[in-house]
Write a protein that holds these residues in place. Structure first.
Motif: not given
Length: 157
Positions: A39-43, A51-56, A65-72
């Motif tokens: 589980x990674x967060x990238x700014x 937010x990125x979830x990687x499986x395998x 799977x990737x999802x936007x996250x509020x910057x704060x």
């Protein structure tokens, strides 16, 4: 969901620099890491977070799977980072119709330059740019998660 298929190479020269189409400053950190998931967060450019979830366990092909996250909120979550926060500049470089992402690492990983190529087909060796060095696809120590946990895998001499 997208299946990520990628090849990774060390970069041994700066001959790619004139072909840079775009660049983005990246701060990324991990909230969870195991051999089969992360589980990674990238700014990006200090303006947006994902937010990125990687499986395998196959580093060349994983479910992502990737999802936007509020910057704060992303900045707040940085306090929960596992290992080192990775700082790098990603340059987009096109060669023979393929897009390479050339990551120039900073801070504790200064000096490390890695290129990634994501494509559905296998690119023949004679189609690869001359500025690529050794292929490190599948070498766990060059995964960003391993870099965050273990640091620079081998310093150049």
């Amino acid at each position: 969901m997208a299946k990520e298929i990628e090849r990774k190479f060390l970069v041994e020269s700066s001959d790619w620099r004139p072909a840079v189409e775009a660049s983005v400053s990246i701060v990324q950190f991990y909230l969870a890491i195991s051999s089969e998931r992360s589980i990674r967060l990238r700014i990006s450019d200090g303006r947006k977070a994902k937010l990125t979830l990687k499986f395998g366990s196959d580093l060349a092909a994983r479910d992502e799977y990737e999802y936007p996250v509020p910057l704060a909120e992303a900045r707040d979550m940085m306090q929960f980072a596992i290992g080192t926060v990775i700082r790098k500049v990603r340059h987009h470089v096109r060669h023979r119709g393929y897009l390479y992402e050339v990551d120039v690492f900073n801070d504790t990983l200064d000096g490390l330059v890695v290129a990634e190529l994501e494509t559905p087909d296998r690119v023949a060796s004679d189609m690869l740019p001359a500025w690529l060095g050794r292929e490190v696809t599948g070498e766990v120590r060059y995964s960003n998660a391993s870099l965050a946990l273990n640091g620079y895998p081998e310093r150049p001499s």
